[in-house]
Enzyme design. Structure first.
Site, PDB file in Angstrom:
ATOM      1  N   TYR A   1      31.199  43.491  31.164  1.00  0.00           N
ATOM      2  CA  TYR A   1      32.042  42.372  31.568  1.00  0.00           C
ATOM      3  C   TYR A   1      31.292  41.054  31.437  1.00  0.00           C
ATOM      4  CZ  TYR A   1      35.008  45.950  33.602  1.00  0.00           C
ATOM      5  OH  TYR A   1      35.812  47.040  33.762  1.00  0.00           O
TER       6      TYR A   1
ATOM      7  N   LEU B   1      42.399  48.595  31.731  1.00  0.00           N
ATOM      8  CA  LEU B   1      41.116  48.664  32.434  1.00  0.00           C
ATOM      9  C   LEU B   1      41.251  48.139  33.852  1.00  0.00           C
ATOM     10  CD1 LEU B   1      38.704  47.215  29.738  1.00  0.00           C
ATOM     11  CD2 LEU B   1      39.015  49.592  30.335  1.00  0.00           C
ATOM     12  N   ASP B   2      40.660  48.815  34.777  1.00  0.00           N
ATOM     13  CA  ASP B   2      40.531  48.317  36.148  1.00  0.00           C
ATOM     14  C   ASP B   2      41.828  47.707  36.658  1.00  0.00           C
ATOM     15  OD1 ASP B   2      37.878  49.107  35.935  1.00  0.00           O
ATOM     16  OD2 ASP B   2      37.279  47.167  35.170  1.00  0.00           O
ATOM     17  N   LYS B   3      42.882  48.494  36.663  1.00  0.00           N
ATOM     18  CA  LYS B   3      44.225  48.035  37.021  1.00  0.00           C
ATOM     19  C   LYS B   3      44.242  47.167  38.279  1.00  0.00           C
ATOM     20  CE  LYS B   3      48.700  49.876  38.304  1.00  0.00           C
ATOM     21  NZ  LYS B   3      49.453  51.091  38.572  1.00  0.00           N
TER      22      LYS B   3
ATOM     23  N   THR C   1      41.905  45.344  39.605  1.00  0.00           N
ATOM     24  CA  THR C   1      41.041  44.160  39.645  1.00  0.00           C
ATOM     25  C   THR C   1      41.376  43.207  38.515  1.00  0.00           C
ATOM     26  OG1 THR C   1      39.342  45.396  38.448  1.00  0.00           O
ATOM     27  CG2 THR C   1      39.140  45.300  40.845  1.00  0.00           C
TER      28      THR C   1
END
Length: 85
Positions: free
Chosen positions: A44, A11-13, A15
């Site tokens: 989140y 997920l969200d590499k 960040t």
């Protein structure tokens, strides 16, 4: 590619770098299909140091490359040239 049993998606590499893992093959196939179909919903939870004044709240902004360091991500203004709204 390299076989990595259990790893479904990152997920969200840029960040958070969180990983989605499956405990069994059936779950792995189902989760992979959800990511492929883009039907996954992300929620989140954040942690803060100290005591925030408000007990609840919501942060709504866009994330884009940090202009000072292209390898990092940073918050950018909503509705700005780089924003989506």
């Amino acid at each position: 590619g390299v076989l990595r049993p259990g790893i479904v998606h990152r997920l969200d590499k840029g960040t958070s770098g969180l990983l989605v893992l499956a405990k069994c093959e059936v779950a792995h196939r189902a989760l992979c299909e959800q990511f492929k179909q883009r039907t996954v919903d992300r929620t989140y939870l954040s942690l803060a140091v100290g005591v925030p004044q408000a007990r609840t709240g919501r942060v709504e902004t866009n994330i884009d490359r940090d202009p000072g360091d292209r390898k990092r991500m940073a918050a950018c203004a909503l509705g700005g040239a780089r924003g989506r709204r």
